[in-house]
Scaffold this motif. Sequence first.
Motif, PDB file in Angstrom:
ATOM      1  N   SER A 203      -0.972   5.223   5.252  1.00  0.00           N
ATOM      2  CA  SER A 203      -1.130   3.825   5.197  1.00  0.00           C
ATOM      3  C   SER A 203      -2.086   3.446   3.736  1.00  0.00           C
ATOM      4  O   SER A 203      -1.401   2.520   3.095  1.00  0.00           O
ATOM      5  CB  SER A 203      -2.004   3.115   6.450  1.00  0.00           C
ATOM      6  OG  SER A 203      -2.307   1.569   6.126  1.00  0.00           O
ATOM      7  N   ASP A 204      -2.902   4.219   3.403  1.00  0.00           N
ATOM      8  CA  ASP A 204      -3.640   3.836   2.103  1.00  0.00           C
ATOM      9  C   ASP A 204      -2.777   4.291   1.040  1.00  0.00           C
ATOM     10  O   ASP A 204      -2.790   3.449   0.084  1.00  0.00           O
ATOM     11  CB  ASP A 204      -4.978   4.976   2.122  1.00  0.00           C
ATOM     12  CG  ASP A 204      -6.046   3.988   3.061  1.00  0.00           C
ATOM     13  OD1 ASP A 204      -5.666   3.092   3.716  1.00  0.00           O
ATOM     14  OD2 ASP A 204      -7.084   4.670   3.294  1.00  0.00           O
ATOM     15  N   VAL A 205      -2.105   5.234   1.183  1.00  0.00           N
ATOM     16  CA  VAL A 205      -1.133   5.925   0.101  1.00  0.00           C
ATOM     17  C   VAL A 205      -0.110   4.459  -0.244  1.00  0.00           C
ATOM     18  O   VAL A 205       0.188   4.117  -1.613  1.00  0.00           O
ATOM     19  CB  VAL A 205      -0.511   7.081   0.345  1.00  0.00           C
ATOM     20  CG1 VAL A 205       0.646   7.245  -0.938  1.00  0.00           C
ATOM     21  CG2 VAL A 205      -1.338   8.365   0.318  1.00  0.00           C
ATOM     22  N   LEU A 206       0.352   3.992   0.657  1.00  0.00           N
ATOM     23  CA  LEU A 206       1.600   3.069   0.651  1.00  0.00           C
ATOM     24  C   LEU A 206       0.976   1.701   0.142  1.00  0.00           C
ATOM     25  O   LEU A 206       1.266   0.957  -0.785  1.00  0.00           O
ATOM     26  CB  LEU A 206       2.018   2.693   1.740  1.00  0.00           C
ATOM     27  CG  LEU A 206       3.266   3.831   2.298  1.00  0.00           C
ATOM     28  CD1 LEU A 206       3.551   3.702   3.892  1.00  0.00           C
ATOM     29  CD2 LEU A 206       4.458   4.029   1.511  1.00  0.00           C
ATOM     30  N   SER A 207      -0.177   1.381   0.679  1.00  0.00           N
ATOM     31  CA  SER A 207      -0.656   0.056   0.497  1.00  0.00           C
ATOM     32  C   SER A 207      -1.878  -0.240  -0.700  1.00  0.00           C
ATOM     33  O   SER A 207      -1.735  -1.196  -1.416  1.00  0.00           O
ATOM     34  CB  SER A 207      -1.779  -0.432   1.635  1.00  0.00           C
ATOM     35  OG  SER A 207      -2.820   0.388   1.686  1.00  0.00           O
ATOM     36  N   GLN A 208      -2.182   1.020  -1.181  1.00  0.00           N
ATOM     37  CA  GLN A 208      -2.896   0.984  -2.493  1.00  0.00           C
ATOM     38  C   GLN A 208      -2.526   1.744  -3.640  1.00  0.00           C
ATOM     39  O   GLN A 208      -3.266   2.252  -4.301  1.00  0.00           O
ATOM     40  CB  GLN A 208      -4.304   1.569  -2.027  1.00  0.00           C
ATOM     41  CG  GLN A 208      -5.062   1.266  -0.926  1.00  0.00           C
ATOM     42  CD  GLN A 208      -6.409   1.858  -0.257  1.00  0.00           C
ATOM     43  OE1 GLN A 208      -6.862   2.883  -0.834  1.00  0.00           O
ATOM     44  NE2 GLN A 208      -6.890   1.594   0.867  1.00  0.00           N
TER      45      GLN A 208
END
Length: 343
Positions: A203-208
């Motif tokens: 989630s963090d890789v995709l959103s950030q």
Amino acid sequence: MSDSKRPLVISAPEPRTLDLIFTPSARKIFGDRYEILEAEAAQVDRLPDAILEQARYIVGQPPLSRPTLEKMRSLRCIFNVESNLFNNMPYDFLFERGIHVVTTGAVFAEPVAELGLAMALNLARGIVDADIDFRAGRELWGGDGNRKARLLSGSDVGIIGFGDLGKALNRVLSGFRTRTKVFDPWMPPSILIEHGVQPASLSDVLSQSDFVFIVTSVTSENEGFLGTDAFASMRPGAAFILLSRAGVVDFPALMEAVRSGHIVAASDVFPEEPLARDHPVRSLPGFLRSAHRAGALDIAFTRMGDMVLEDMDLVDRGLPPMRSKRAERETVSRMRSKPVDKN
């Protein structure tokens, strides 16, 4: 049965050829050291028992049954020169027998990483589109041609997968001072930290991230796992760069995310190859396309032959192979990547 004192190698390297993976000098060394029996992959199971009993090595990734392997009492190593580990042989039995199964896929890491960098730079600066416009006489000069441009340097980068290709990609990005997050559930966080990247959730890789690189193999756990929700979670205008296998992506959902203008994308791989002439991705604005050519360099193929020779020499001397990557008991059965059809 052969009378040669040289160790016997069964060569079935489809879709490669020996002339592709060996330089002329390396091919001579190979032929001087070993007796080579060339066979079609589908015919290896049908070779005479006397041949099977003598073979020390297999170069290739032919389908092998347990009864065939039970006859191969001299077999020490199978060299997969396609690069994907297929579920076409009883790996548990091979491990029980102490037979190594190795892949030379690491040769593709650096070439693919370099093309991935080129794709990222193009998506950031619109190089291909600007060239097309220039040829057509509709170019925009100076700042007018950079309204959507941005820098890769200092940007937030996400990498999904951190095997040989992920590590190579991190190396080529190192000069751009990126803030890099990595998601790889098979990799201990300490190894990621040692490589100067930040362990992160998917989630963090995709959103950030401003740039997201997909370099993971297809497994039984991740087929099609990047779909509509994943693309919707990305930053508006972010770049999605697919370098490994199309099987990890819901491709229609990726095209829709690009078509809507939410993200831009680049891919070297596609659900079917070669791609149908009327496939809509061919004319999709905001999508940079490459015909599965990222790793297909002569220097990569001939490095395969060098790796094979070095590892055969080690195994001949009772040592484990070290240049090629060994299949692991815990993960080999999970691999789901499709074989390549051409060199």
